[in-house]
Design a protein around this motif. Structure first.
Motif, PDB file in Angstrom:
ATOM      1  N   HIS A  79       0.807  -1.217   0.000  1.00 51.23           N
ATOM      2  CA  HIS A  79       0.000   0.000   0.000  1.00 51.23           C
ATOM      3  C   HIS A  79       0.842   1.270   0.000  1.00 51.23           C
ATOM      4  O   HIS A  79       0.286   2.376  -0.059  1.00 51.23           O
ATOM      5  N   VAL A  80       2.167   1.159   0.084  1.00 52.61           N
ATOM      6  CA  VAL A  80       3.037   2.347   0.086  1.00 52.61           C
ATOM      7  C   VAL A  80       3.608   2.541  -1.311  1.00 52.61           C
ATOM      8  O   VAL A  80       4.420   1.748  -1.778  1.00 52.61           O
ATOM      9  N   ALA A  81       3.156   3.598  -1.980  1.00 51.29           N
ATOM     10  CA  ALA A  81       3.600   3.867  -3.351  1.00 51.29           C
ATOM     11  C   ALA A  81       4.933   4.607  -3.377  1.00 51.29           C
ATOM     12  O   ALA A  81       5.765   4.366  -4.256  1.00 51.29           O
ATOM     13  N   ARG A  82       5.121   5.514  -2.433  1.00 49.85           N
ATOM     14  CA  ARG A  82       6.350   6.311  -2.383  1.00 49.85           C
ATOM     15  C   ARG A  82       6.557   6.780  -0.958  1.00 49.85           C
ATOM     16  O   ARG A  82       5.587   7.071  -0.241  1.00 49.85           O
ATOM     17  N   LEU A  83       7.818   6.844  -0.533  1.00 56.41           N
ATOM     18  CA  LEU A  83       8.099   7.348   0.805  1.00 56.41           C
ATOM     19  C   LEU A  83       9.494   7.969   0.832  1.00 56.41           C
ATOM     20  O   LEU A  83      10.478   7.315   0.500  1.00 56.41           O
ATOM     21  N   ASP A  84       9.534   9.247   1.174  1.00 58.93           N
ATOM     22  CA  ASP A  84      10.806   9.944   1.377  1.00 58.93           C
ATOM     23  C   ASP A  84      11.010  10.103   2.880  1.00 58.93           C
ATOM     24  O   ASP A  84      10.131  10.642   3.571  1.00 58.93           O
ATOM     25  N   LEU A  85      12.154   9.628   3.366  1.00 59.76           N
ATOM     26  CA  LEU A  85      12.445   9.687   4.795  1.00 59.76           C
ATOM     27  C   LEU A  85      13.750  10.426   5.022  1.00 59.76           C
ATOM     28  O   LEU A  85      14.756  10.139   4.373  1.00 59.76           O
ATOM     29  N   THR A  86      13.715  11.385   5.936  1.00 57.08           N
ATOM     30  CA  THR A  86      14.929  12.077   6.348  1.00 57.08           C
ATOM     31  C   THR A  86      15.065  11.958   7.855  1.00 57.08           C
ATOM     32  O   THR A  86      14.060  11.907   8.580  1.00 57.08           O
ATOM     33  N   GLU A  87      16.288  11.897   8.320  1.00 57.85           N
ATOM     34  CA  GLU A  87      16.561  11.750   9.750  1.00 57.85           C
ATOM     35  C   GLU A  87      17.690  12.722  10.099  1.00 57.85           C
ATOM     36  O   GLU A  87      18.870  12.401   9.991  1.00 57.85           O
ATOM     37  N   ASP A  88      17.283  13.952  10.473  1.00 61.52           N
ATOM     38  CA  ASP A  88      18.259  15.000  10.755  1.00 61.52           C
ATOM     39  C   ASP A  88      19.115  14.669  11.971  1.00 61.52           C
ATOM     40  O   ASP A  88      20.272  15.055  12.054  1.00 61.52           O
ATOM     41  N   GLU A  89      18.527  13.961  12.914  1.00 55.88           N
ATOM     42  CA  GLU A  89      19.260  13.492  14.084  1.00 55.88           C
ATOM     43  C   GLU A  89      18.735  12.108  14.440  1.00 55.88           C
ATOM     44  O   GLU A  89      17.593  11.769  14.120  1.00 55.88           O
ATOM     45  N   PRO A  90      19.559  11.277  15.065  1.00 53.55           N
ATOM     46  CA  PRO A  90      19.139   9.903  15.343  1.00 53.55           C
ATOM     47  C   PRO A  90      17.823   9.846  16.119  1.00 53.55           C
ATOM     48  O   PRO A  90      17.651  10.532  17.122  1.00 53.55           O
ATOM     49  N   GLY A  91      16.907   9.041  15.590  1.00 48.97           N
ATOM     50  CA  GLY A  91      15.647   8.814  16.291  1.00 48.97           C
ATOM     51  C   GLY A  91      14.541   9.788  15.975  1.00 48.97           C
ATOM     52  O   GLY A  91      13.412   9.601  16.427  1.00 48.97           O
ATOM     53  N   VAL A  92      14.811  10.834  15.183  1.00 48.46           N
ATOM     54  CA  VAL A  92      13.762  11.784  14.797  1.00 48.46           C
ATOM     55  C   VAL A  92      13.650  11.760  13.282  1.00 48.46           C
ATOM     56  O   VAL A  92      14.566  12.170  12.571  1.00 48.46           O
ATOM     57  N   GLN A  93      12.534  11.253  12.789  1.00 50.54           N
ATOM     58  CA  GLN A  93      12.358  11.032  11.357  1.00 50.54           C
ATOM     59  C   GLN A  93      11.222  11.896  10.804  1.00 50.54           C
ATOM     60  O   GLN A  93      10.197  12.081  11.457  1.00 50.54           O
ATOM     61  N   HIS A  94      11.435  12.387   9.579  1.00 47.19           N
ATOM     62  CA  HIS A  94      10.390  13.093   8.837  1.00 47.19           C
ATOM     63  C   HIS A  94      10.017  12.217   7.645  1.00 47.19           C
ATOM     64  O   HIS A  94      10.881  11.782   6.888  1.00 47.19           O
ATOM     65  N   MET A  95       8.720  11.951   7.477  1.00 47.96           N
ATOM     66  CA  MET A  95       8.234  11.077   6.412  1.00 47.96           C
ATOM     67  C   MET A  95       7.269  11.823   5.506  1.00 47.96           C
ATOM     68  O   MET A  95       6.378  12.520   5.978  1.00 47.96           O
ATOM     69  N   ASP A  96       7.458  11.647   4.199  1.00 50.75           N
ATOM     70  CA  ASP A  96       6.531  12.152   3.188  1.00 50.75           C
ATOM     71  C   ASP A  96       6.111  10.924   2.378  1.00 50.75           C
ATOM     72  O   ASP A  96       6.930  10.340   1.660  1.00 50.75           O
TER      73      ASP A  96
END
Length: 328
Positions: A199-216
């Motif tokens: 069900h996941v077509a696309r996912l951009d993940l960034t992790e500016d610092e360990p353990g904190v993630q931003h998901m699009d």
């Protein structure tokens, strides 16, 4: 006042924000006092944990807070004292996040003669090294977040009894004959979900610092359409837990937070659970489902959509962990 040479003797910056709310002081005070609900009520707040609590000491609490400030997730520890009699809550950061050197303040909930309530939010702060650029950044963050928090508080309080119908929590679980660490690893590596989850077509993940993630993320619906969400996740590898908050939610919702929790069952298996807490948006429900749609129908549809995706993710995490154990 002219600045002095050291931050210890320099007066802190002080700000005041306020709003008038058509709700009782008791309702508003309870919303501010209940930190467990902050991620649903306050847009900037991602996650709050109560580290210590001493009701006998005037309602004193030690909190760790994760919140978005100037588009970045910051975390700090604060001590606050609740005074229900005067309807005030004072707070002071114990461990601040740079560029904040110190910060504190107070919530005041004041009844007005016309039956409405005035809410005042005070802050005082200093920047590290009294850096003017840092002070400006802090001022912008305090102003933006204070306005957002007061507006959200007004919206939540003025919903009245309807808020109970709009707000709900549910969960889905899988028992896994595998290691908790392998289940956690599957959930943590969301950047691999487009390869692992149908069900996941696309996912951009960034992790500016360990353990904190931003998901699009773009998610496929059963009818073939996709919808986009953005989220912030805080990952606790030592506790096998991930909490998240959606920053961009589907039109029928005004708020969506959740967490993945992995618990040992003591017999070589673990239970992996997906929790969701949702607040519906009545106008969004009508826009998405039609003017005659009921909140009960919206709750059922949201429960099915989120639960289906969570259950699919849990089943794939189960398969991943069980295959890892079989291959070890």
């Amino acid at each position: 006042m002219a600045p002095t040479a050291t931050s210890e003797t320099r007066a802190p910056h002080v700000t005041e924000h306020s709003i008038t709310v058509a709700a009782s002081p008791a309702v508003i005070y309870d919303l501010v006092a209940d930190v467990s609900a902050w991620p649903q009520v306050f847009g900037p707040t991602v996650h709050v944990e109560v580290l210590e609590e001493a009701p006998e000491a005037g309602g004193e609490q030690l909190l760790r807070i994760w919140a978005i400030a100037n588009e970045k997730v910051r975390t700090w520890t604060s001590r606050r004292t609740l005074d229900p009699a005067s309807r005030t809550i004072t707070f002071r950061q114990v461990v601040s996040a740079a560029p904040v050197a110190s910060m504190g303040g107070e919530w005041r909930v004041e009844p007005l003669e016309d039956g409405r309530t005035r809410v005042v939010l005070l802050h005082d702060y200093r920047a590290t090294g009294d850096d003017p650029a840092a002070e400006e950044l802090i001022e912008q963050a305090v102003d933006r977040n204070s306005r957002a928090e007061l507006a959200a508080l007004k919206n939540a309080a003025e919903l009245g009894d309807a808020r109970e119908e709009l707000h709900f929590t549910f969960s889905d679980s899988e028992v896994v004959a595998g290691a908790a660490g392998d289940v956690y690893a599957f959930l943590d590596r969301a950047d691999l979900w487009p390869e692992r989850l149908p069900h996941v077509a696309r996912l951009d993940l960034t992790e500016d610092e360990p353990g904190v993630q931003h998901m699009d993320m773009d998610t496929r619906s059963p009818d073939g359409s996709t919808h986009n969400t953005t989220s912030v996740r805080v990952c606790f590898e030592d506790r096998n837990m991930i909490v998240y908050k959606q920053l961009r939610v589907p039109v029928a919702m005004s708020g969506h937070t959740g967490r993945w929790v992995i618990e040992s069952l003591g017999d070589g298996t673990v239970r992996a659970t997906s929790w969701h807490t949702v607040t519906l948006d009545p106008e969004g429900v009508r826009a998405a489902l039609g003017p005659e749609a009921t909140l009960a129908e919206a709750r059922a549809l949201v429960r099915k959509a989120l639960g289906t995706n969570s259950s699919t993710t849990l089943r794939h995490a189960k398969q991943f962990a069980e295959e890892a154990r079989a291959g070890s």
